[in-house]
Design an enzyme around this catalytic site. Sequence first.
Site, PDB file in Angstrom:
ATOM      1  N   GLY A 249      42.558  72.538  73.994  1.00  0.00           N
ATOM      2  CA  GLY A 249      43.342  72.290  72.783  1.00  0.00           C
ATOM      3  C   GLY A 249      43.361  73.517  71.897  1.00  0.00           C
ATOM      4  N   GLY A 710      27.477  74.609  64.340  1.00  0.00           N
ATOM      5  CA  GLY A 710      28.593  74.518  65.278  1.00  0.00           C
ATOM      6  C   GLY A 710      28.622  75.761  66.132  1.00  0.00           C
ATOM      7  N   GLU A 713      33.559  78.045  67.888  1.00  0.00           N
ATOM      8  CA  GLU A 713      34.486  79.122  67.580  1.00  0.00           C
ATOM      9  C   GLU A 713      33.811  80.454  67.304  1.00  0.00           C
ATOM     10  OE1 GLU A 713      38.065  77.179  65.341  1.00  0.00           O
ATOM     11  OE2 GLU A 713      36.303  76.003  64.880  1.00  0.00           O
TER      12      GLU A 713
HETATM   13 MO1  MOS Z   1      40.177  74.531  66.324  1.00  0.00          MO
HETATM   14  S1  MOS Z   1      41.395  76.028  65.840  1.00  0.00           S
HETATM   15  O1  MOS Z   1      39.238  74.209  65.074  1.00  0.00           O
HETATM   16  O2  MOS Z   1      40.689  73.429  67.382  1.00  0.00           O
END
Ligand code: MOS
Length: 746
Positions: A249, A710, A713
Amino acid sequence: MDDLMNLQGQGHVRLGSSAGQALTRRDGRLKVTGAATYAADNRPDGLLHAVLATAGIAKGRVTQLDVAAAAAHPGVVKVYTPENAPRLAISPDEKIHPFVWRMETLTDDRVRYAGQPIALVLAETLEAATEGARLLAPRYEAEPHRVTLDDAEPFETDTTVFGRPATHVSGDVEAARSGAAHHVEATVETSQQYHNSIEPHAITARWDGARLEIDTPNQAIGLSKQTFAAFLGIDPSQILLRSPFIGGGFGSKAILYGGQLLAVLAARELGRPVKLVLRRDQMYGPVGHRAPTRQALQIDLDAEGNIAALEHDTVTLTSSFDQFLESASNASHSLYAAPNLRTTHHGRRADVGTPGPMRAPGEAPGSAALEIAMDAAARSAGLDPLEFRLKNYAESDPSTGQPFSSKGLRECYAEAARLFGWAGRPAEPRSLREGRLLKGWGMGTAQFPCPMFQAAAHATLRADGTAVIETSAADMGQGAWTALAQIAADGLGIDLDKVEFRSGHSDLPDAGVAGGSGHTATAGTALFNAGADAVRQLAELATTDPASPLFGAGNAGVTARAGRLWRNDDERSESYEDILARAGLDLVRGEGKGAREGEPERAMFSHGAVFAEVLVDPDLGQVRVSRLIGAFAAGRIVNPRLARSQLLGGMIWGIGMALQEEAVHDARTGRLTNADLAGYHVPVNADVPMIEALTVHEDDPYVNALGIKGVGEIGVTGTVGAIGNAVWHATGVQPARFPIHPESLI
Ligand code: MOS
């Protein structure tokens, strides 16, 4: 039980035996055997196939479509154009919440960008629909278009994305600059990028009377159900949205696009199920991308090499009809100790599809530019890049003055540098070689914020000692089903193999957004709280029952573990089965929420350090990354195997961003020249070197009760700059844009 009940507070919760284990993915077997059902795998009876026709010009009007030819093709059932397309219940431009872009649903004959949907053809077969769309042979009235940063139209805005301020100022940059010993400027451009998930955007929609069933990959199931309902003018309770698996995604499946609404409307009007699957080239436009940036950084230093002022300006593109501004300058807010700080963003409008969030939105291009500028500043101060960063280590968030909730960045620097062998790096460029190749070493700092969204969950303990946990989370390959189940098992105090996880559809409690690297923290907290709520009810039953060995211990006097409640004051315990049986209950059901309450009083980030080695061909300018090492501090690591996989994936994304990824417009036609995986390069195995990602221990009692940050990213950040700085070290050429082109190095 005290710690279990204190989840909304600042208490640091001790988890049980499931969290922390490096388990393999629970959905792995389903995926590798093909048993996992993706949206496009659904084939309801009576299915119609839909194919979009898309615009071949970037701006203007569609003046003619050969609808007769398309409709006459055998198997074609319906052709929708702006003249007859079914209408939304509200304006396609309605902003019902911040995660919604213009719903392009064939509302008019305007072309706003190349690749925009201009018609939808439905047929009995995919082949017939495809041929029908081709037969439309559109004619256009073209107008002059703008597709690049240089010719796009500036516009005034004081917000970037989702209402965040476009400008931040702290201190007095001009005053600091006038007294500085060194002034460094760096300009870095980043390319426009497309998400290119392997699973294309797809939807299968079916109406059963007033009830609507939708299968579509989706990163925000609850929110998307609301969005569908609002644009269709129906009650959300009429919609079942299924998204058990997502084949990638990266942000592009968090926001609905018009094609999904069109498929649903067509299914309603035609009274048959409809499936729409985008072709690879159709994913370059209507479903978001990362906009290009041009970033200008200025760093002022005192005589000792301390940052006196930091300024970061970003110019970026958005569409002519929506606003999403890549918030790259925000990467400079909190990372280095800049007492005087100014960050700005400037938007320009172009005839392109609306950009959107793409893995590490803002932070990825912003970090790339910041790290290049930091190395330039280190050179002007005569300091080693690592030494310079340590000298300017932020002990509190320079943009707010807030302390960090935790910050294990020093340990990351030390661990990654040691593993890489950074010590003794020669300062001069072009001083390392491997055969005829130039070798260079570079580094960058990684950072990503720790947002939390809103999630809810249920946890039901059954009379046989097993449990069902429920929340709508999709597994998009990141391992949510595994990591979340591990947290839930610990919340319930039972073994993971006793936990059945119901997930992936909208009739379940909403798991919130799988994005922003906040899903494990958010949905995990909800699941843990739900489990703890169920256990609290059990404890209530047992400790008030004279027949229980736990009688009189009080809720706070028992601990849940291995399917039993244990007295804290002696060895006695009782199984969940026995407690439920004696109470005559089939089950107890707990409910939980996950969210961050109130305004945070601390700055919350994951951090990391990435070190890169590159080999550059001095004749061809070809760059290969030969080693890549990252160390990350990301709070509690729920599943080390999955976390490492996420971090490596992010770092590999960084290789692509540094050296390969770039969608290129043909300025004459306004079309993309490389809207496919042959022309749009992403790293393949041969591009990925010796690579390692490790995590350092970090306890965070503030970020949330579970201490989870997290990892989704952050791996992209730091990496791009590290590779760029390694290229400087190999060649003496400071990258002015990413991806780095070979010709810029020779
Ligand atoms: Mo993401 S850009 O937080 O799916």
